[in-house]
Design a protein around this motif. Structure first.
Motif, mmCIF file in Angstrom:
data_model
loop_
_atom_site.group_PDB
_atom_site.id
_atom_site.type_symbol
_atom_site.label_atom_id
_atom_site.label_comp_id
_atom_site.label_asym_id
_atom_site.label_seq_id
_atom_site.Cartn_x
_atom_site.Cartn_y
_atom_site.Cartn_z
ATOM 1 N N THR A 28 4.966 6.888 -1.781
ATOM 2 C CA THR A 28 4.060 5.996 -2.614
ATOM 3 C C THR A 28 4.391 5.470 -4.160
ATOM 4 O O THR A 28 3.746 5.058 -4.640
ATOM 5 C CB THR A 28 2.730 6.931 -2.719
ATOM 6 N N THR A 148 1.367 12.487 -1.820
ATOM 7 C CA THR A 148 1.123 11.321 -1.692
ATOM 8 C C THR A 148 0.397 10.644 -2.879
ATOM 9 O O THR A 148 0.244 9.329 -3.142
ATOM 10 C CB THR A 148 0.359 11.072 -0.264
ATOM 11 N N THR A 279 -0.945 5.695 2.824
ATOM 12 C CA THR A 279 0.115 5.029 2.091
ATOM 13 C C THR A 279 0.120 3.500 1.712
ATOM 14 O O THR A 279 0.328 2.837 0.711
ATOM 15 C CB THR A 279 1.414 4.961 3.174
ATOM 16 N N ALA A 404 2.319 5.259 8.617
ATOM 17 C CA ALA A 404 2.799 4.912 7.117
ATOM 18 C C ALA A 404 3.334 3.688 7.270
ATOM 19 O O ALA A 404 2.936 2.597 6.415
ATOM 20 C CB ALA A 404 3.530 5.974 6.690
#
Length: 490
Positions: A28, A148, A279, A404
């Motif tokens: 990320t 994340t 994501t 993701a």
């Protein structure tokens, strides 16, 4: 192998979590740097999104086989090899002189992450007894959740302070420290002889590539017949892969027997929807914050502070509840709140909205995030035997990364499609070569980013349904019966 002490187990877990944290941050961290990378290389949105998608794809495709590599050659050895590759590829990323070179370097970085990731989960499954595994997996899941969200924050500070290259350079010292700690504390576990399913590797790899490429590049090629052929070919290859796995009498990449455990199958559905949402959603948020609101990378990343802080503060408490509370209660609540938070955010993402109205749904996303990672990972591994650790970890991590990479590709395609629908072309350099859009373009651009947010919100409902179908884990059932028995009169 001698029995490990509790201190040795937790030291090994801490060392593994540092490397796991680093590779998830890199899923990320690039989101906040995308506008700077785009301007640096005079690239378009569809091309820059591949900086994220290439990493995620190279991370996702090999996970099934890298989990088995750990069983064959030792989780410690494979983890350390992956960490070396990841660290060197990070240096290459920072030194890249073109967008194409950066994308290639990200592929190698993703492969290093693929070598590392399943080993962390497999080692936890093997060194912690079942009655302690929930707490350990709770911490592992909490690290995943916080990582994340920390990515954009770290990215903003590094891009503003030093340049986008430093989101990759920072991995070098962290990787060195992680290598030293893992070499010292992660035990060498017994291995066995395993055969590798080469046909399965080829089918799954080609299937994922064609599917993601078609979704990612669909808008660039005006959803031509070739694009649809790529998507359909990917789906067909994945169907053939599943059939081939069901017929494999040796050692398939995905032992379908794992899915006889209802909770394992449902947790995999949940983690793939979570990977898709968390994501992908960073892409429209960061473009909106910088191109519409005129925030710097640091300023846009600071919008995520409530999310990161609340997730980090609540995650340890959630981890302690995992062994005692029915997983559907925690995970179901988390999925519901996360879907609501993203939908709420989509409704308020306008050019002139007060900042506090953005921070409220972002804070809700942080609360929700804390309630998803830990119960999912603990529930998935609760019934895994030591012989299933590598395969189960590989499948679970693969499903997370499949989600993701599809989320990144789908959000990139959705953003480009909504930009076109709102009269801004495909988001090319003609509209995006300045830090802040001209006033007439801000409203349609903000609308496009907000409309894109509804996709991950809807996908999260799949995870909600899956989590509501969880069974109570066996350890919790035993505790419940013992408590009831103790409370009965003699």
């Amino acid at each position: 192998m001698a029995e490990l002490t509790d201190g040795a187990r937790w030291a090994a877990l801490g060392a593994l979590c540092l490397g796991f944290f680093m590779i998830l941050v890199d899923s990320t961290i690039v989101a906040v740097a995308n506008p700077a990378i785009m301007r640096s290389f005079t690239a378009e949105i569809n091309t820059v999104v591949w900086v994220t998608s290439a990493y995620l794809l190279a991370y996702a495709v090999p996970l099934l086989v890298t989990g088995r590599l750990g069983d064959r050659f030792g989780q410690r050895r494979v983890y350390l090899s992956g960490l070396v590759l990841f660290t060197l590829a990070s240096l290459w990323c920072g030194l890249s002189s073109s967008i194409e070179m950066l994308i290639v370097a990200r592929v190698f970085q993703g492969f290093g992450a693929a070598l590392m990731s399943p080993q962390t989960m497999a080692v936890i499954t093997r060194i912690f007894p079942p009655d302690r595994r929930g707490t350990a997996m709770g911490l592992w899941g909490a690290v995943a959740g916080v990582a994340t969200l920390v990515g954009p924050l770290a990215g903003g500070l590094l891009v503003d302070g030093f340049g986008w290259e430093w989101i990759f350079f920072v991995n070098v010292p962290v990787g060195i420290i992680g290598f030293v700690l893992a070499a010292k504390f992660v035990p060498t576990l017994p291995t066995g002889r395993h055969r590798f399913d080469v046909v399965g590797v080829i089918l799954s790899g080609l299937g994922m590539f064609f599917l993601v490429f078609g979704i990612q590049e669909g808008n660039s090629y005006d959803w031509s017949a070739g694009v649809w052929a790529s998507i359909l070919a990917g789906l067909a290859l994945l169907v053939v892969f599943v059939y081939q796995q069901s017929r494999n009498r040796g050692e398939p990449l995905v032992p379908l027997s794992l899915f006889r455990d209802r909770n394992f199958g449902l947790a995999n559905i949940g983690i793939s929807s979570m990977g898709f949402a968390i994501t992908g959603v960073m892409l429209p948020i960061m473009f909106y914050a910088q191109a519409v609101r005129g925030l710097s990378p640091t300023g846009s990343a600071l919008l995520m502070v409530p999310m990161a802080v609340l997730s980090g503060v609540l995650a340890p408490s959630v981890g302690r509840l995992v062994d005692r509370v029915h997983p559907r209660v925690i995970a179901g609540t988390g999925f519901a709140l996360l879907a609501i938070g993203l939908g709420w955010l989509a409704l308020v993402m306008t050019p002139d909205v007060p900042t506090w109205q953005l921070l409220l749904p972002i804070a809700l996303v942080g609360v929700a995030n804390a309630g998803i990672w830990s119960p999912l990972s603990a529930t998935a591994t609760n019934r895994l035997s030591q012989s299933q650790a590598g395969a189960g970890a590989g499948v679970y991590n693969t499903m997370r990364q499949v989600g993701a990479v599809l989320g990144s590709a789908a959000l990139g395609a959705m953003m480009a499609a909504r930009l076109s629908a709102n009269g801004l072309g495909g988001g090319g350099t003609s509209e995006m070569d300045v830090a802040v859009l001209p006033e007439p373009l801000r409203e349609p651009f903000a609308s496009a980013m907000a409309e894109s947010m509804w996709l991950p919100a809807v996908v999260l409902l799949v995870g909600l349904v899956a989590s509501l179908c969880f069974e109570r884990p066996a350890s919790q059932q035993a505790q419940r019966l013992a408590t009831a028995e103790a409370g009965r009169p003699a």
